[in-house]
Design a protein around this motif. Structure first.
Motif, PDB file in Angstrom:
ATOM      1  N   LYS A   1     -45.835 -84.348 111.354  1.00  0.00           N
ATOM      2  CA  LYS A   1     -47.012 -85.236 110.504  1.00  0.00           C
ATOM      3  C   LYS A   1     -45.775 -85.433 108.874  1.00  0.00           C
ATOM      4  O   LYS A   1     -44.629 -84.847 108.940  1.00  0.00           O
ATOM      5  CB  LYS A   1     -48.096 -85.172 110.023  1.00  0.00           C
ATOM      6  CG  LYS A   1     -49.201 -84.484 111.250  1.00  0.00           C
ATOM      7  CD  LYS A   1     -50.356 -84.651 110.151  1.00  0.00           C
ATOM      8  CE  LYS A   1     -51.400 -84.148 111.877  1.00  0.00           C
ATOM      9  NZ  LYS A   1     -52.743 -84.236 110.902  1.00  0.00           N
ATOM     10  N   GLN A   2     -46.000 -86.614 108.935  1.00  0.00           N
ATOM     11  CA  GLN A   2     -45.190 -86.963 107.748  1.00  0.00           C
ATOM     12  C   GLN A   2     -45.329 -86.473 106.610  1.00  0.00           C
ATOM     13  O   GLN A   2     -47.142 -86.410 106.394  1.00  0.00           O
ATOM     14  CB  GLN A   2     -45.114 -88.276 107.374  1.00  0.00           C
ATOM     15  CG  GLN A   2     -44.519 -89.588 108.173  1.00  0.00           C
ATOM     16  CD  GLN A   2     -44.278 -90.807 108.737  1.00  0.00           C
ATOM     17  OE1 GLN A   2     -45.256 -91.786 107.521  1.00  0.00           O
ATOM     18  NE2 GLN A   2     -43.141 -91.829 109.065  1.00  0.00           N
ATOM     19  N   ARG A   3     -44.664 -86.167 105.660  1.00  0.00           N
ATOM     20  CA  ARG A   3     -45.348 -85.664 104.087  1.00  0.00           C
ATOM     21  C   ARG A   3     -46.730 -87.052 103.507  1.00  0.00           C
ATOM     22  O   ARG A   3     -45.933 -87.826 103.718  1.00  0.00           O
ATOM     23  CB  ARG A   3     -44.586 -85.670 102.960  1.00  0.00           C
ATOM     24  CG  ARG A   3     -44.325 -84.622 101.571  1.00  0.00           C
ATOM     25  CD  ARG A   3     -43.454 -84.376 101.440  1.00  0.00           C
ATOM     26  NE  ARG A   3     -42.515 -83.544 102.153  1.00  0.00           N
ATOM     27  CZ  ARG A   3     -41.090 -82.706 101.386  1.00  0.00           C
ATOM     28  NH1 ARG A   3     -40.974 -83.138 100.086  1.00  0.00           N
ATOM     29  NH2 ARG A   3     -40.524 -81.937 101.718  1.00  0.00           N
ATOM     30  N   GLU A   4     -46.903 -86.275 102.560  1.00  0.00           N
ATOM     31  CA  GLU A   4     -48.341 -87.487 103.048  1.00  0.00           C
ATOM     32  C   GLU A   4     -48.931 -87.009 100.940  1.00  0.00           C
ATOM     33  O   GLU A   4     -48.592 -85.846 100.299  1.00  0.00           O
ATOM     34  CB  GLU A   4     -49.202 -87.581 103.123  1.00  0.00           C
ATOM     35  CG  GLU A   4     -50.504 -86.508 103.378  1.00  0.00           C
ATOM     36  CD  GLU A   4     -52.195 -86.319 103.900  1.00  0.00           C
ATOM     37  OE1 GLU A   4     -52.240 -87.288 104.659  1.00  0.00           O
ATOM     38  OE2 GLU A   4     -52.373 -85.891 104.654  1.00  0.00           O
ATOM     39  N   LEU A   5     -49.005 -88.097 100.353  1.00  0.00           N
ATOM     40  CA  LEU A   5     -49.366 -87.606  98.886  1.00  0.00           C
ATOM     41  C   LEU A   5     -51.262 -86.993  98.590  1.00  0.00           C
ATOM     42  O   LEU A   5     -51.898 -88.033  99.448  1.00  0.00           O
ATOM     43  CB  LEU A   5     -49.749 -88.892  98.277  1.00  0.00           C
ATOM     44  CG  LEU A   5     -49.958 -88.409  96.779  1.00  0.00           C
ATOM     45  CD1 LEU A   5     -49.416 -87.900  95.592  1.00  0.00           C
ATOM     46  CD2 LEU A   5     -50.056 -90.286  95.573  1.00  0.00           C
ATOM     47  N   VAL A   6     -50.804 -86.268  98.362  1.00  0.00           N
ATOM     48  CA  VAL A   6     -52.678 -85.196  98.453  1.00  0.00           C
ATOM     49  C   VAL A   6     -53.268 -86.151  97.008  1.00  0.00           C
ATOM     50  O   VAL A   6     -54.264 -86.543  96.805  1.00  0.00           O
ATOM     51  CB  VAL A   6     -52.463 -83.927  98.338  1.00  0.00           C
ATOM     52  CG1 VAL A   6     -53.617 -83.121  98.025  1.00  0.00           C
ATOM     53  CG2 VAL A   6     -52.025 -82.913  99.870  1.00  0.00           C
ATOM     54  N   ALA A   7     -52.505 -85.853  95.736  1.00  0.00           N
ATOM     55  CA  ALA A   7     -52.775 -86.129  94.658  1.00  0.00           C
ATOM     56  C   ALA A   7     -52.080 -86.485  93.819  1.00  0.00           C
ATOM     57  O   ALA A   7     -51.242 -85.651  93.480  1.00  0.00           O
ATOM     58  CB  ALA A   7     -54.132 -84.705  93.912  1.00  0.00           C
ATOM     59  N   GLY A   8     -51.983 -86.788  92.563  1.00  0.00           N
ATOM     60  CA  GLY A   8     -51.464 -87.563  90.949  1.00  0.00           C
ATOM     61  C   GLY A   8     -52.232 -88.090  90.340  1.00  0.00           C
ATOM     62  O   GLY A   8     -53.231 -87.999  90.079  1.00  0.00           O
ATOM     63  N   LEU A   9     -51.620 -87.992  88.809  1.00  0.00           N
ATOM     64  CA  LEU A   9     -51.847 -87.350  87.876  1.00  0.00           C
ATOM     65  C   LEU A   9     -50.833 -87.971  86.830  1.00  0.00           C
ATOM     66  O   LEU A   9     -50.009 -87.550  86.796  1.00  0.00           O
ATOM     67  CB  LEU A   9     -52.514 -86.215  87.437  1.00  0.00           C
ATOM     68  CG  LEU A   9     -52.709 -85.585  86.650  1.00  0.00           C
ATOM     69  CD1 LEU A   9     -54.234 -86.215  85.795  1.00  0.00           C
ATOM     70  CD2 LEU A   9     -52.573 -84.238  86.177  1.00  0.00           C
ATOM     71  N   SER A  10     -51.437 -89.540  86.104  1.00  0.00           N
ATOM     72  CA  SER A  10     -50.449 -89.278  85.246  1.00  0.00           C
ATOM     73  C   SER A  10     -50.390 -89.356  83.516  1.00  0.00           C
ATOM     74  O   SER A  10     -51.456 -88.040  83.858  1.00  0.00           O
ATOM     75  CB  SER A  10     -50.816 -91.300  85.103  1.00  0.00           C
ATOM     76  OG  SER A  10     -51.762 -90.811  84.279  1.00  0.00           O
ATOM     77  N   ASP A  11     -49.367 -89.071  83.182  1.00  0.00           N
ATOM     78  CA  ASP A  11     -49.539 -88.649  81.597  1.00  0.00           C
ATOM     79  C   ASP A  11     -50.298 -89.250  80.549  1.00  0.00           C
ATOM     80  O   ASP A  11     -50.344 -88.697  79.458  1.00  0.00           O
ATOM     81  CB  ASP A  11     -48.236 -88.666  80.847  1.00  0.00           C
ATOM     82  CG  ASP A  11     -47.962 -90.195  81.137  1.00  0.00           C
ATOM     83  OD1 ASP A  11     -46.349 -90.097  80.007  1.00  0.00           O
ATOM     84  OD2 ASP A  11     -48.454 -90.939  81.253  1.00  0.00           O
ATOM     85  N   ASP A  12     -51.216 -90.108  80.818  1.00  0.00           N
ATOM     86  CA  ASP A  12     -52.811 -90.576  80.348  1.00  0.00           C
ATOM     87  C   ASP A  12     -54.026 -89.964  81.107  1.00  0.00           C
ATOM     88  O   ASP A  12     -55.329 -90.240  80.541  1.00  0.00           O
ATOM     89  CB  ASP A  12     -52.407 -92.116  80.194  1.00  0.00           C
ATOM     90  CG  ASP A  12     -51.871 -93.016  79.626  1.00  0.00           C
ATOM     91  OD1 ASP A  12     -51.128 -93.999  80.151  1.00  0.00           O
ATOM     92  OD2 ASP A  12     -50.973 -92.797  78.466  1.00  0.00           O
TER      93      ASP A  12
ATOM     94  N   ALA B   1     -55.954 -88.529  97.745  1.00  0.00           N
ATOM     95  CA  ALA B   1     -55.856 -89.136  99.148  1.00  0.00           C
ATOM     96  C   ALA B   1     -57.599 -88.992  99.544  1.00  0.00           C
ATOM     97  O   ALA B   1     -58.062 -88.111  99.051  1.00  0.00           O
ATOM     98  CB  ALA B   1     -55.531 -87.804 100.059  1.00  0.00           C
ATOM     99  N   ASP B   2     -57.828 -89.474 100.100  1.00  0.00           N
ATOM    100  CA  ASP B   2     -59.703 -89.788 100.700  1.00  0.00           C
ATOM    101  C   ASP B   2     -59.717 -88.590 101.179  1.00  0.00           C
ATOM    102  O   ASP B   2     -61.069 -88.066 101.403  1.00  0.00           O
ATOM    103  CB  ASP B   2     -59.283 -91.130 101.834  1.00  0.00           C
ATOM    104  CG  ASP B   2     -59.320 -92.446 101.255  1.00  0.00           C
ATOM    105  OD1 ASP B   2     -59.311 -93.784 101.829  1.00  0.00           O
ATOM    106  OD2 ASP B   2     -59.608 -92.262  99.673  1.00  0.00           O
ATOM    107  N   SER B   3     -59.152 -88.031 102.216  1.00  0.00           N
ATOM    108  CA  SER B   3     -59.362 -86.987 102.790  1.00  0.00           C
ATOM    109  C   SER B   3     -60.310 -85.589 102.136  1.00  0.00           C
ATOM    110  O   SER B   3     -60.308 -84.600 103.009  1.00  0.00           O
ATOM    111  CB  SER B   3     -57.887 -86.332 104.189  1.00  0.00           C
ATOM    112  OG  SER B   3     -57.171 -86.132 103.042  1.00  0.00           O
ATOM    113  N   VAL B   4     -59.775 -85.874 100.663  1.00  0.00           N
ATOM    114  CA  VAL B   4     -60.015 -84.275  99.754  1.00  0.00           C
ATOM    115  C   VAL B   4     -60.661 -85.163  98.154  1.00  0.00           C
ATOM    116  O   VAL B   4     -60.227 -84.166  98.188  1.00  0.00           O
ATOM    117  CB  VAL B   4     -58.384 -84.068  99.079  1.00  0.00           C
ATOM    118  CG1 VAL B   4     -57.455 -83.843 100.085  1.00  0.00           C
ATOM    119  CG2 VAL B   4     -57.408 -85.121  97.978  1.00  0.00           C
ATOM    120  N   LYS B   5     -60.866 -85.954  98.421  1.00  0.00           N
ATOM    121  CA  LYS B   5     -61.925 -86.945  97.202  1.00  0.00           C
ATOM    122  C   LYS B   5     -62.461 -86.198  97.637  1.00  0.00           C
ATOM    123  O   LYS B   5     -63.640 -85.469  98.434  1.00  0.00           O
ATOM    124  CB  LYS B   5     -61.795 -87.886  97.346  1.00  0.00           C
ATOM    125  CG  LYS B   5     -60.843 -88.832  96.988  1.00  0.00           C
ATOM    126  CD  LYS B   5     -61.338 -90.341  97.219  1.00  0.00           C
ATOM    127  CE  LYS B   5     -59.607 -91.473  97.138  1.00  0.00           C
ATOM    128  NZ  LYS B   5     -60.252 -92.568  97.286  1.00  0.00           N
TER     129      LYS B   5
END
Length: 120
Positions: free
Chosen positions: A43-54, A60-64
């Motif tokens: 499978k392709q690499r997918e974003l799981v979670a991101g966090l801004s400096d703010d 991802a919907d699958s891990v919410k």
């Protein structure tokens, strides 16, 4: 210079928990947005979670509701708390130091990855 090192992966039964860590020896986590990605076999690499400096986050919907991304600037470390793990969460997990513009966008700064295996 960015140097990201992941740890905390392993083998866990379905329903269990793991906490991944990403240590940044280049001290970039203080000013950059950060993200966790995963790549399962075939499978392709997918974003799981991101966090801004703010403090803005995206998941991802699958891990919410199951995963939580966080950071500790004093330790130059970010984390991914993973609860209620499922076999489909099995993958190599990578951290990334990128940027935020309404959502998380990766840079070419990646860690080496840590394997997470969830048994049924």
């Amino acid at each position: 210079q960015v140097r990201l090192v992941e740890s905390g992966g392993g083998l866990v039964q379905a329903g269990g928990s793991l906490r991944l860590s990403c240590a940044d020896s280049g001290r970039t986590l203080i000013i950059n947005a950060m993200g966790w990605y995963r790549q399962a076999p075939g499978k392709q690499r997918e974003l799981v979670a991101g966090l801004s400096d703010d403090g803005d986050t995206s998941y991802a919907d699958s891990v919410k509701g199951r995963f939580t991304i966080s950071r500790d600037n004093a330790k130059n470390t970010m984390y991914l708390q993973m609860n209620s793990l499922k076999p489909e969460d099995t993958a190599v997990y990578y951290c990334n130091a990128g940027h935020w513009s309404g959502n998380y966008y990766p840079s070419n700064h990646w860690g080496q990855g840590t394997q997470v295996t969830v048994s049924s």
